[in-house]
Design an enzyme around this catalytic site. Structure first.
Site, PDB file in Angstrom:
ATOM      1  N   HIS A 120       0.817  -1.219   0.000  1.00 20.12           N
ATOM      2  CA  HIS A 120       0.000   0.000   0.000  1.00 20.12           C
ATOM      3  C   HIS A 120       0.850   1.268   0.000  1.00 20.12           C
ATOM      4  O   HIS A 120       0.283   2.371  -0.013  1.00 20.12           O
ATOM      5  CB  HIS A 120      -0.936   0.032   1.214  1.00 20.12           C
ATOM      6  CG  HIS A 120      -1.914  -1.092   1.263  1.00 20.12           C
ATOM      7  ND1 HIS A 120      -2.677  -1.459   0.176  1.00 20.12           N
ATOM      8  CD2 HIS A 120      -2.245  -1.956   2.267  1.00 20.12           C
ATOM      9  CE1 HIS A 120      -3.444  -2.481   0.507  1.00 20.12           C
ATOM     10  NE2 HIS A 120      -3.198  -2.814   1.762  1.00 20.12           N
ATOM     11  N   ASP A 159      -2.604 -11.092  -1.400  1.00 20.42           N
ATOM     12  CA  ASP A 159      -3.170 -10.542  -0.180  1.00 20.42           C
ATOM     13  C   ASP A 159      -4.650 -10.240  -0.430  1.00 20.42           C
ATOM     14  O   ASP A 159      -5.064 -10.055  -1.572  1.00 20.42           O
ATOM     15  CB  ASP A 159      -2.423  -9.252   0.166  1.00 20.42           C
ATOM     16  CG  ASP A 159      -2.669  -8.752   1.572  1.00 20.42           C
ATOM     17  OD1 ASP A 159      -1.905  -9.141   2.469  1.00 20.42           O
ATOM     18  OD2 ASP A 159      -3.598  -7.949   1.753  1.00 20.42           O
TER      19      ASP A 159
END
Length: 301
Positions: A120, A159
């Protein structure tokens, strides 16, 4: 030999509400040693990453403000972490762990980072417990060393959350192919565009997940023709995860890892595996799923 990056600096001081998700970084290496999956000789402690390796994928302004504690309160809240010098040492060490794992994987075929998978983190900001993007830095590092002969990198991000920072960093880089298979309704609310995104509906189970992955990844390897793979093996795909909306079992998660790693091995592709997320209420569920990733790699290599 199963090279594994780990350093004690992962266990840095944090407020109480941040400590539980960090415990796995302390407990996982001990569990791997206890079960005989790795030996002490397999563990290596990375040093902090050089600024030049970080600046291949992060802006100089962001790196300076991050390392000198000059993030705004809004930026700090977006990361989910209160700033501290120990936190920054942890992040730059994690990143170097992935770089060193990449160098070792070129020799051994596979290497793993106890942490990493901080997908991220964007070039100019951090988000969602990610400050520096280690797999992006690893891919950029390999491509910057012509003597290594790496011309194309595939990032396989499984993920439960989309690898939004990684997708944005490489959106104009044809030498890196980003593949993210994630929960459609999971964080982040605003998705970026990976080279291939497979958003999954809530409640996706082992059967559908593994069917889709098995139908996609072999084709990608044939089409992309990568020289190196980074695998983000987050275990927040588990049905028990409090931040994920998918419904995989631990066995399904193990079969996911087995599918990815066997394909890499069959194609003689060096691969670096990073652990990514895992937020099940029972720490044992998180640890068992992560241990399975290491066990699978040890069995295949």
């Amino acid at each position: 030999m199963l090279p594994v990056a780990w350093a004690p600096c992962y266990a840095h001081p944090l407020p109480q509400n941040h400590r539980f998700p960090m415990l796995k970084y302390e407990l996982l290496p001990a569990q791997l040693l206890r079960e005989g999956i790795i030996t002490e000789a397999d563990l290596f402690a990375p040093a902090p990453a050089a600024a030049a390796d970080i600046l291949r994928v992060h802006t100089a302004d962001y790196y300076y403000r991050l390392t000198t504690g000059q993030l705004t309160r809004q930026e700090e809240r977006a990361t989910g972490f209160p700033w501290s010098s120990q936190l920054i040492m942890r992040e730059v060490t994690i990143l170097e762990g992935t770089l060193e794992a990449a160098r070792r994987a070129l020799q051994t075929g596979v290497a793993l980072n106890i942490a990493g998978g901080t997908h991220h983190a964007f070039a100019d900001r951090g988000e969602g417990f990610c400050l520096l993007n280690d797999q992006a830095a690893g891919a950029a590092y390999l491509l910057a060393q012509p003597e290594l002969g790496i011309q194309k990198v595939l990032i396989v991000d499984l993920d439960v959350h989309q690898g939004n920072g990684t997708a944005r960093i490489f959106e104009q880089e044809p030498r890196v192919f980003t593949f993210s298979m994630h929960g459609a309704r999971n964080y982040p609310g605003r998705k970026e565009h990976s080279d291939l995104d497979l958003p999954l509906p809530d409640g996706t189970t082992d059967t559908e997940y593994l069917r889709l992955l098995a139908a996609t990844l072999p084709r990608l390897l044939d089409e992309v023709q990568p020289d190196f793979v980074f695998y983000q093996a987050g275990v927040d795909v588990l049905a028990t995860d409090k931040l994920g909306y998918l419904s995989l079992t631990r066995e399904g998660c193990r079969q996911r890892d087995q599918l990815v790693l066997r394909l890499c091995h069959q194609h003689r592709l060096p691969v670096v595996v990073c652990m990514g997320g895992g937020y099940s209420p029972r720490l044992a569920d998180i640890l068992d799923a992560h241990v399975n990733t290491f066990r699978t790699a040890a069995e295949i290599w």
